[in-house]
Design a protein around this motif. Structure first.
Motif, PDB file in Angstrom:
ATOM      1  N   PRO A 285      25.781  -6.675  -0.437  1.00  0.00           N
ATOM      2  CA  PRO A 285      24.917  -5.953  -1.378  1.00  0.00           C
ATOM      3  C   PRO A 285      23.479  -6.469  -1.446  1.00  0.00           C
ATOM      4  CG  PRO A 285      27.077  -6.237  -2.325  1.00  0.00           C
ATOM      5  CD  PRO A 285      27.059  -7.060  -1.070  1.00  0.00           C
ATOM      6  N   PRO A 286      23.224  -7.803  -1.595  1.00  0.00           N
ATOM      7  CA  PRO A 286      21.816  -8.224  -1.610  1.00  0.00           C
ATOM      8  C   PRO A 286      21.095  -7.951  -0.297  1.00  0.00           C
ATOM      9  CG  PRO A 286      23.276 -10.135  -1.609  1.00  0.00           C
ATOM     10  CD  PRO A 286      24.128  -8.934  -1.864  1.00  0.00           C
ATOM     11  N   LEU A 287      21.829  -8.011   0.815  1.00  0.00           N
ATOM     12  CA  LEU A 287      21.222  -7.674   2.101  1.00  0.00           C
ATOM     13  C   LEU A 287      20.806  -6.207   2.120  1.00  0.00           C
ATOM     14  CD1 LEU A 287      20.517  -8.586   4.988  1.00  0.00           C
ATOM     15  CD2 LEU A 287      22.842  -7.875   5.659  1.00  0.00           C
ATOM     16  N   ALA A 288      21.687  -5.338   1.641  1.00  0.00           N
ATOM     17  CA  ALA A 288      21.384  -3.902   1.627  1.00  0.00           C
ATOM     18  C   ALA A 288      20.234  -3.587   0.670  1.00  0.00           C
ATOM     19  CB  ALA A 288      22.635  -3.117   1.222  1.00  0.00           C
ATOM     20  N   ILE A 289      20.257  -4.172  -0.526  1.00  0.00           N
ATOM     21  CA  ILE A 289      19.191  -3.918  -1.496  1.00  0.00           C
ATOM     22  C   ILE A 289      17.859  -4.460  -0.988  1.00  0.00           C
ATOM     23  CG2 ILE A 289      18.401  -4.289  -3.864  1.00  0.00           C
ATOM     24  CD1 ILE A 289      21.385  -4.638  -4.624  1.00  0.00           C
ATOM     25  N   GLY A 290      17.901  -5.650  -0.357  1.00  0.00           N
ATOM     26  CA  GLY A 290      16.684  -6.220   0.200  1.00  0.00           C
ATOM     27  C   GLY A 290      16.087  -5.329   1.272  1.00  0.00           C
ATOM     28  N   ALA A 291      16.950  -4.798   2.153  1.00  0.00           N
ATOM     29  CA  ALA A 291      16.470  -3.901   3.196  1.00  0.00           C
ATOM     30  C   ALA A 291      15.871  -2.632   2.589  1.00  0.00           C
ATOM     31  CB  ALA A 291      17.614  -3.556   4.147  1.00  0.00           C
ATOM     32  N   ILE A 292      16.519  -2.107   1.539  1.00  0.00           N
ATOM     33  CA  ILE A 292      16.002  -0.908   0.873  1.00  0.00           C
ATOM     34  C   ILE A 292      14.637  -1.197   0.244  1.00  0.00           C
ATOM     35  CG2 ILE A 292      16.344   0.607  -1.127  1.00  0.00           C
ATOM     36  CD1 ILE A 292      19.365   0.510  -0.460  1.00  0.00           C
ATOM     37  N   GLY A 293      14.486  -2.384  -0.375  1.00  0.00           N
ATOM     38  CA  GLY A 293      13.205  -2.749  -0.969  1.00  0.00           C
ATOM     39  C   GLY A 293      12.086  -2.789   0.057  1.00  0.00           C
ATOM     40  N   ILE A 294      12.374  -3.368   1.210  1.00  0.00           N
ATOM     41  CA  ILE A 294      11.357  -3.467   2.264  1.00  0.00           C
ATOM     42  C   ILE A 294      11.022  -2.087   2.826  1.00  0.00           C
ATOM     43  CG2 ILE A 294      10.923  -4.339   4.594  1.00  0.00           C
ATOM     44  CD1 ILE A 294      12.440  -6.861   3.776  1.00  0.00           C
ATOM     45  N   VAL A 295      12.045  -1.255   3.018  1.00  0.00           N
ATOM     46  CA  VAL A 295      11.797   0.104   3.512  1.00  0.00           C
ATOM     47  C   VAL A 295      10.940   0.879   2.516  1.00  0.00           C
ATOM     48  CG1 VAL A 295      12.880   2.310   4.047  1.00  0.00           C
ATOM     49  CG2 VAL A 295      13.853   0.199   4.962  1.00  0.00           C
ATOM     50  N   LEU A 296      11.284   0.792   1.228  1.00  0.00           N
ATOM     51  CA  LEU A 296      10.518   1.512   0.224  1.00  0.00           C
ATOM     52  C   LEU A 296       9.081   1.000   0.120  1.00  0.00           C
ATOM     53  CD1 LEU A 296      13.137   1.880  -2.667  1.00  0.00           C
ATOM     54  CD2 LEU A 296      12.253   3.693  -1.189  1.00  0.00           C
ATOM     55  N   SER A 297       8.892  -0.303   0.353  1.00  0.00           N
ATOM     56  CA  SER A 297       7.545  -0.867   0.236  1.00  0.00           C
ATOM     57  C   SER A 297       6.600  -0.353   1.308  1.00  0.00           C
ATOM     58  CB  SER A 297       7.605  -2.392   0.311  1.00  0.00           C
ATOM     59  OG  SER A 297       7.902  -2.835   1.632  1.00  0.00           O
ATOM     60  N   SER A 298       7.163   0.174   2.389  1.00  0.00           N
ATOM     61  CA  SER A 298       6.321   0.597   3.511  1.00  0.00           C
ATOM     62  C   SER A 298       6.420   2.088   3.789  1.00  0.00           C
ATOM     63  CB  SER A 298       6.714  -0.175   4.777  1.00  0.00           C
ATOM     64  OG  SER A 298       8.077   0.040   5.090  1.00  0.00           O
ATOM     65  N   THR A 299       6.917   2.842   2.798  1.00  0.00           N
ATOM     66  CA  THR A 299       7.051   4.278   3.043  1.00  0.00           C
ATOM     67  C   THR A 299       6.640   5.067   1.821  1.00  0.00           C
ATOM     68  OG1 THR A 299       8.576   6.035   3.724  1.00  0.00           O
ATOM     69  CG2 THR A 299       9.452   4.366   2.244  1.00  0.00           C
ATOM     70  N   THR A 300       6.165   6.237   2.043  1.00  0.00           N
ATOM     71  CA  THR A 300       5.926   7.219   0.974  1.00  0.00           C
ATOM     72  C   THR A 300       6.717   8.477   1.322  1.00  0.00           C
ATOM     73  OG1 THR A 300       3.951   8.022   2.133  1.00  0.00           O
ATOM     74  CG2 THR A 300       3.637   6.343   0.435  1.00  0.00           C
ATOM     75  N   GLY A 301       7.975   8.231   1.706  1.00  0.00           N
ATOM     76  CA  GLY A 301       8.822   9.291   2.221  1.00  0.00           C
ATOM     77  C   GLY A 301       9.097  10.396   1.232  1.00  0.00           C
ATOM     78  N   ALA A 302       9.802  11.398   1.706  1.00  0.00           N
ATOM     79  CA  ALA A 302      10.137  12.559   0.892  1.00  0.00           C
ATOM     80  C   ALA A 302      10.930  12.114  -0.334  1.00  0.00           C
ATOM     81  CB  ALA A 302      10.962  13.535   1.723  1.00  0.00           C
ATOM     82  N   GLY A 365      -1.046  -7.262  -5.753  1.00  0.00           N
ATOM     83  CA  GLY A 365      -0.809  -6.478  -4.544  1.00  0.00           C
ATOM     84  C   GLY A 365      -0.200  -5.118  -4.769  1.00  0.00           C
ATOM     85  N   GLY A 366      -0.043  -4.704  -6.034  1.00  0.00           N
ATOM     86  CA  GLY A 366       0.503  -3.387  -6.309  1.00  0.00           C
ATOM     87  C   GLY A 366       2.019  -3.352  -6.220  1.00  0.00           C
ATOM     88  N   ALA A 367       2.575  -2.175  -6.519  1.00  0.00           N
ATOM     89  CA  ALA A 367       4.026  -2.014  -6.551  1.00  0.00           C
ATOM     90  C   ALA A 367       4.649  -2.217  -5.176  1.00  0.00           C
ATOM     91  CB  ALA A 367       4.383  -0.634  -7.094  1.00  0.00           C
ATOM     92  N   SER A 368       3.954  -1.858  -4.110  1.00  0.00           N
ATOM     93  CA  SER A 368       4.497  -2.065  -2.766  1.00  0.00           C
ATOM     94  C   SER A 368       4.696  -3.553  -2.484  1.00  0.00           C
ATOM     95  CB  SER A 368       3.559  -1.453  -1.724  1.00  0.00           C
ATOM     96  OG  SER A 368       3.544  -0.047  -1.826  1.00  0.00           O
ATOM     97  N   GLY A 369       3.759  -4.375  -2.960  1.00  0.00           N
ATOM     98  CA  GLY A 369       3.896  -5.812  -2.789  1.00  0.00           C
ATOM     99  C   GLY A 369       5.103  -6.357  -3.523  1.00  0.00           C
ATOM    100  N   VAL A 370       5.369  -5.833  -4.725  1.00  0.00           N
ATOM    101  CA  VAL A 370       6.543  -6.256  -5.496  1.00  0.00           C
ATOM    102  C   VAL A 370       7.813  -5.935  -4.717  1.00  0.00           C
ATOM    103  CG1 VAL A 370       7.861  -5.889  -7.611  1.00  0.00           C
ATOM    104  CG2 VAL A 370       5.370  -5.957  -7.696  1.00  0.00           C
ATOM    105  N   PHE A 371       7.896  -4.738  -4.149  1.00  0.00           N
ATOM    106  CA  PHE A 371       9.106  -4.337  -3.441  1.00  0.00           C
ATOM    107  C   PHE A 371       9.279  -5.135  -2.149  1.00  0.00           C
ATOM    108  CE2 PHE A 371       9.632  -1.327  -6.595  1.00  0.00           C
ATOM    109  CZ  PHE A 371      10.774  -0.581  -6.388  1.00  0.00           C
ATOM    110  N   GLY A 372       8.182  -5.459  -1.488  1.00  0.00           N
ATOM    111  CA  GLY A 372       8.288  -6.278  -0.288  1.00  0.00           C
ATOM    112  C   GLY A 372       8.781  -7.678  -0.591  1.00  0.00           C
TER     113      GLY A 372
END
Length: 401
Positions: A285-302, A365-372
């Motif tokens: 679970p922490p691996l999956a959540i961490g990966a999701i955080g990094i993906v979200l930090s670098s995307t403005t997806g749909a 660094g903004g919200a993206s920095g927090v998620f990264g």
């Protein structure tokens, strides 16, 4: 139903599921009360004639008292029957909500929230040890998943329902309803909780000895990383969605509701997984959540993609409290009350670190920095769990160190 049957480490040969449900109701009532001010902060501040920032201290005050109570409850109640202790803590929940509902001013509000913190920290610290004594050993993961599901249910209920009812009937009646939840939990506990004589040593010196055990120390460090990473993300998920992905407020509410529903489902899935592979349930679970955080930090997806990732995040995190409660049961079976206190204390510190550290990063660094940063913290936690965290009890020599 006033004595435990001899039947292995948990002391039970039959499962008292009604009592486990009563524990779940206690958790649901406590966590609901803890989170209610988040959705009622503005009307509370206006009614009491204080600033919103000052009203927000009602939340931090609860956390501080919960931290202290989690460390002290076992020592202060070591001679008392655990049935009476848990019912007393549920009664304290009722009193705290009544004090808040009828608070004539700020000091009364803080007193009520302080009592809630004492009830919250004490109940949580002892809950794992209680469930271990209510069900046979093979069913402990299932029992813990039922109890912890109260957290997920409160996550769904407290913010959206509290906010809606606050607008319809006012914030004070909402806390009266929260007191009613406490009465319900207390009544079910009265009829279902068996007599549970105190076990273990329950002293501050015991708490320190347990904390110094190598496997316990490594686990508590992992807890700090997991929960601080998660709460860095979760605390600032709304500004991230609004400012980074450009999601409208209606969509934000829908996504957070999806998080809560998925979180509830993940709680039960966690109990299922723990009965099969505990290490995987703790590390994935922490691996999956961490990966999701990094993906979200670098995307403005749909929006649909962002919503799907947040739902997966909620599902994954649903397994986390169950896994760590079970880790206490497996790693510290001789002193589960002390272990539960240390776990709750570590989580409270992690919440403060995640929210506080995330706020600093947000300003820089903004919200993206927090998620990264939060994502990297969670991935580090997953690696630590894989390499260092063990769920077996300490060898005898280590336990007495």
């Amino acid at each position: 139903m006033d004595a435990e049957a001899a039947g292995g480490p948990t002391g039970r040969t039959v499962a008292y599921w009604g009592a486990v449900v009563s524990m779940m109701l206690g958790v649901f009532g406590l966590v609901t009360a803890e989170f209610l001010p988040i959705s009622l902060l503005t009307p509370m501040a206006a009614d009491l004639g204080i600033t919103e920032s000052l009203a927000g201290q009602a939340i931090s005050t609860t956390a501080i008292l919960a931290f202290a109570a989690s460390l002290l409850v076992s020592s202060f109640t070591r001679a008392l029957n655990r049935r009476h202790v848990m019912m007393g803590l549920s009664a304290l929940l009722v009193v705290s909500n009544l004090l808040v509902a009828y608070a004539p001013g700020y000091l009364a509000l803080l007193l009520g929230r302080m009592l809630l913190g004492a009830a919250l920290g004490g109940f949580w610290a002892m809950s794992t040890a209680i469930v271990m004594r209510l069900v046979p050993e093979p069913l402990v993961p299932r029992g813990l998943s039922i109890m912890v599901s109260g957290v997920a249910a409160a996550t769904i209920f407290a913010a959206p329902v509290g906010s809606y009812l606050g607008a319809v009937i006012g914030w004070r009646p909402v806390f009266l309803l929260a007191a009613g939840l406490g009465v319900l939990a207390l009544a079910v506990q009265f009829f279902t909780l068996p007599s549970l004589e105190p076990r273990g040593h329950g002293s501050l010196s015991t708490l320190l000895r347990v904390a110094r055990r190598p496997r316990v120390a490594a686990g508590l460090l992992a807890v700090l990383l997991v929960f601080s990473g998660h709460f860095a993300l979760f605390t600032y998920v709304r500004p991230f969605l609004e400012n980074v992905t450009g999601v409208a407020i209606a969509s934000v509410s829908a996504m957070l509701l999806g998080f809560g529903v998925a979180n509830y489902a993940g709680t039960y899935f966690g109990g299922f997984m723990l009965e099969r592979n505990m290490r995987l349930t703790m590390a994935l679970p922490p691996l999956a959540i961490g990966a999701i955080g990094i993906v979200l930090s670098s995307t403005t997806g749909a929006p649909w993609l962002v919503g799907a990732l947040i739902a997966v995040w909620g599902f994954a995190f649903g397994t986390v409290p169950v896994a760590w409660s079970n880790w206490v049961a497996q790693t510290i079976p001789d002193e589960p009350e002390s272990g539960g206190g240390l776990l709750v204390a570590a989580i409270q510190v992690a919440i403060a670190l995640g929210a506080g550290g995330g706020g600093m990063v947000l300003s820089l660094g903004g919200a993206s920095g927090v998620f990264g940063l939060g994502g990297m913290t969670l991935i580090t936690a997953a690696l630590l769990i894989s390499l260092r965290v063990r769920q077996q009890p300490e060898p005898a020599a280590s336990c007495q160190a």
